[in-house]
Write an enzyme that holds these catalytic residues in place. Structure first.
Site, short mmCIF file in Angstrom:
data_model
loop_
_atom_site.label_atom_id
_atom_site.label_comp_id
_atom_site.label_asym_id
_atom_site.label_seq_id
_atom_site.Cartn_x
_atom_site.Cartn_y
_atom_site.Cartn_z
N GLY A 62 0.84 -1.19 0.00
CA GLY A 62 0.00 0.00 0.00
C GLY A 62 0.87 1.24 0.00
N GLN A 67 3.12 9.90 1.07
CA GLN A 67 4.39 9.18 1.23
C GLN A 67 5.37 9.47 0.09
OE1 GLN A 67 2.43 5.15 2.08
NE2 GLN A 67 4.32 5.07 3.24
N CYS A 106 5.93 -0.24 7.57
CA CYS A 106 5.53 0.90 6.74
C CYS A 106 6.72 1.31 5.88
CB CYS A 106 5.12 2.06 7.64
SG CYS A 106 4.70 3.56 6.73
#
Ligand SMILES: [Zn+2]
Length: 182
Positions: A62, A67, A106
Site C-alpha cells: 500500500g 508518502q 511501513c
C-alpha cells in the site's frame, strides 16, 4: 518554447511510468492531513499509475500520496488477493469491527515492524479513477492495509496505533536513528 515532436516512425523509448522516492519518518509532509481530490483528471490517473509502480518497486502492499510528498487524498494498495492493484480516491473508513493484532511495517518507517492492534474488519468508501463510488471491505491483510493507508492520508503513522509506552519507545528509537545515534 515547444519541444520538438518525436519522429513518428521511432518507438517511444521513455518508460511511461515512473517511480518516486518514498518520504520517511521525520518528513513533515507525512504529518499533514491531505487535501481531497476534486477533479479526477489525467494528472490523477498518471499519479495513480506512478504510485502503483512505486508501491511494487518498494516493494509494498500500500502507498499513500503523501508518502511520495503529494499531500492529496489518494492511496493505492494490493492486498495480495484477487482484487489486484486498487486505487482509492478520497477514502473514508465507514465501518470497523473486532480487534486483531498483526505485525505491521511501513515504507516510510523502513526496517521496523511492530505488533499493532487495530480493528480486524474495515469498510472504506472511496472513488475509483472513473469517479464511481466504490467500497472495499474485509479483514486480514485487506482490512489492515485499508486502515493503514487511510491513517496516512489523515497525517497518521503506524506508531500512533501503538500503546503509549511502546509508542514512546518507538519514537525514541526512530529519533535516535534519524540523528545517526544508532
Ligand atoms: Zn505506511
Amino acid at each position: 518554447m515547444s519541444p520538438q515532436p518525436a519522429p513518428a516512425d521511432l518507438p517511444c523509448l521513455a518508460d511511461p511510468m515512473a517511480t518516486f522516492p518514498i518520504r520517511t519518518f521525520g518528513d513533515p509532509v507525512l504529518r499533514l492531513e491531505t487535501k481531497p481530490i476534486n477533479e479526477i483528471d489525467k494528472a490523477v490517473h498518471t499519479l495513480a499509475q506512478d504510485m502503483i509502480e512505486t508501491m511494487y518497486d518498494a516493494p509494498g502492499v500500500g502507498l499513500a500520496a503523501n508518502q511520495i510528498g503529494i499531500s492529496r487524498r489518494i492511496a493505492v494498495f494490493d492486498a495480495q488477493d484477487e482484487l489486484g492493484p486498487r486505487v482509492m480516491i478520497n477514502p473514508e473508513i465507514v465501518e470497523t469491527a473486532g480487534e486483531f493484532e498483526m505485525e505491521e511495517g511501513c515504507l516510510s518507517v523502513p526496517g521496523h515492524w511492530w505488533e499493532i492492534t487495530r480493528p480486524a474488519f474495515a469498510r472504506v468508501k472511496a472513488l475509483d479513477l472513473d469517479g464511481n463510488e466504490v467500497e472495499y471491505a474485509g479483514d486480514g491483510l485487506l482490512g489492515r492495509v485499508l486502515q493503514h493507508e487511510v491513517a496516512h492520508l489523515d497525517g497518521g503513522l503506524l506508531i500512533d496505533a501503538l500503546p503509549r509506552r511502546d509508542r514512546k519507545k518507538a519514537l525514541k528509537e526512530l529519533r535516535n536513528e534519524n540523528l545517526g545515534l544508532t
